[in-house]
Write a protein that holds these residues in place. Structure first.
Motif, PDB file in Angstrom:
ATOM      1  N   HIS A 185       5.685  51.455 -13.512  1.00  0.00           N
ATOM      2  CA  HIS A 185       5.697  52.868 -13.772  1.00  0.00           C
ATOM      3  C   HIS A 185       6.802  53.129 -14.737  1.00  0.00           C
ATOM      4  N   HIS A 190       7.295  56.508 -18.018  1.00  0.00           N
ATOM      5  CA  HIS A 190       6.935  57.576 -18.805  1.00  0.00           C
ATOM      6  C   HIS A 190       7.379  57.372 -20.344  1.00  0.00           C
ATOM      7  N   HIS A 215       4.681  59.947  -7.707  1.00  0.00           N
ATOM      8  CA  HIS A 215       5.976  59.899  -7.342  1.00  0.00           C
ATOM      9  C   HIS A 215       6.178  60.270  -6.006  1.00  0.00           C
ATOM     10  N   HIS A 235       8.859  54.883  -6.489  1.00  0.00           N
ATOM     11  CA  HIS A 235      10.073  55.078  -5.948  1.00  0.00           C
ATOM     12  C   HIS A 235       9.901  54.799  -4.494  1.00  0.00           C
ATOM     13  N   ASP A 270      10.676  53.379 -14.616  1.00  0.00           N
ATOM     14  CA  ASP A 270      10.748  54.662 -14.634  1.00  0.00           C
ATOM     15  C   ASP A 270      11.132  55.089 -16.295  1.00  0.00           C
TER      16      ASP A 270
END
Ligand SMILES: [Zn+2]
Length: 431
Positions: free
Chosen positions: A72, A74, A213, A250, A301
């Motif tokens: 995960h 970005h 998420h 998460h 993340d």
């Protein structure tokens, strides 16, 4: 490129989430692992089709491991690294992140991705599961570096349409062997029921898992229950989004019924320990996931909420935080952490050909330098990797049979200085 790694220790993954280490050679033919053994029982050439080998790489007894899967992230948020820290999560998101992201162009995203790839390679990460505004540009940037990447849609009420998600899905899944796309949306708290249902229809049409998420903060879960009378996990299950699996990023604040849904739907929990600490979100129930046989993967993340893309730090915190949460130093052993970081991530990202070092698997691997004090003595190399390992031990990173990073040098076709200059210019331009 056909590469022979000689004089290596080779980490082999077992189905019971354990590992064993064999001494010998690992050969890569094209983009696949062709041979693992002591070298004596292998045919060095095929009379019909002689294999041309690069000069053999003497591993000097160093350790070859499967690459880490960053399940995960970005990536283009590299531009916001250390730009808006030490703020409450909601203020950070609404007053800093969203206004700055609104100023990004597709070209910006491309260059910021390449900065991210460079950092991944230095950390032994060989693929990422990326959610960002422009998935097609994302996919192109990773492909141009030779890096393996899975995109997911970050659709929400303020971005593109469900129809565009379908276009992204089709375009990226046809882009080539380094790129794929799995359906998803940003989160319940940013996304209307109609959009979630639209993603569900696409999931059924294409038999795709769905990721989002989920349960990152207490507030998110409480507000979802106020709106819908159920948790985000229960809501998304009630909308029939998980017919073909999926999972959540998460997964910190879970209720009893949520664990049952995860087991019933075979959902992955993608844990993000650094981000959860820095944004004061909480500590995920990792021991419970293991006890329930719920599959685990690890993500960094985005670099604005972490701020590093460092898998050694994630692995250490995943187990150390679980030990503190449970007041039990025996829980979440290093082997389970390394399994989640490699095979677990690969399975979450539907990269089953990249999950371990074995003949016929894709050559996504990392050479770990054992000739450094933090990796000695060699009592237990898996424990060393998780508890004392560091990015400084990453000597070589190979993706799809290509060496993209070796001895601190990048081989991705871009000049690092140019990438740093572009990233600084992008954030300097913004108001
Ligand atoms: Zn995220």
């Amino acid at each position: 490129m056909n590469v022979q790694f000689k004089n290596a220790k080779i980490l082999k993954t077992r189905d019971d989430h354990g590992f064993e280490i064999v001494d010998g050679e690992l050969w890569v033919k094209g983009n696949e692992i062709f041979y693992i053994g002591d070298g004596k029982d292998a045919e060095h050439t095929d009379c019909q089709d002689p294999i041309v080998w690069e000069n053999p790489i003497d591993c000097e007894g160093n350790l070859l491991i499967p690459g880490f899967k960053n399940a995960h992230t970005h990536t283009p948020m590299t531009f916001l690294r250390s730009y808006a820290d030490d703020m409450p999560l909601q203020d950070w998101l609404t007053k800093q992140v969203f206004p700055k992201e609104a100023q990004l162009t597709k070209e910006d995203v491309y260059w910021l991705d390449i900065l991210g790839v460079m950092e991944y390679l230095t950390s032994g990460i060989t693929s990422n599961f990326d959610m960002y505004l422009f998935p097609v540009e994302n996919a192109k940037a990773f492909r141009d570096c030779g890096f393996r990447s899975v995109q997911t849609s970050g659709i929400n009420n303020f971005s593109y349409s469900v129809k565009e998600v379908e276009e992204h899905y089709l375009a990226i899944n046809e882009m080539g062997e380094l790129n794929s796309f799995i359906l998803g949306f940003h989160a319940e708290y940013t996304t209307s029921k109609e959009i979630m249902q639209g993603i569900g229809e696409l999931a059924h049409k294409y038999k795709s898992p769905v990721f989002l998420h989920n349960a990152e903060t207490k507030r998110e879960v409480a507000e979802c229950k106020e709106r819908w009378g159920m948790t985000p996990t229960a809501l998304t299950d009630a909308l029939d989004l998980y017919r073909f699996g999926g999972g959540g990023y998460h997964m910190v604040h879970m209720e009893e019924a949520d664990f049952e849904i995860m087991k019933k739907r075979n959902l992955f929990a993608v844990t993000n320990p650094c981000s959860n600490l820095k944004l004061a979100s909480g500590i995920a129930p990792i021991k419970r996931y293991l006890d329930e046989n719920i599959p685990l993967a690890i993500g960094t993340d985005g670099p604005a909420s972490n701020n590093a893309l460092d898998f050694f730090r994630e692995m250490y915190l995943m187990t150390a935080l679980a030990k503190v949460r449970e007041e039990d130093a025996s829980c979440v052993p290093a082997e389970e952490v390394l399994y989640a970081a490699t095979a677990g991530g690969a399975h979450a990202m539907n990269l089953t050909d990249c999950d371990r070092l074995a003949v016929g698997k894709k050559a996504d691997l990392v050479m770990i330098d054992l000739n450094q004090p933090n990796m000695q003595p060699e009592n237990n190399l898996v424990k060393n990797l998780v508890y004392s390992g560091s990015k400084s031990n990453v000597k070589l990173t190979m993706v799809n049979g290509q060496i993209l990073y070796k001895d601190h040098q990048f081989r991705i076709g871009f000049d690092p200085k140019e990438i740093y200059d572009r990233a600084n210019a992008i954030i300097s331009r913004m108001n």
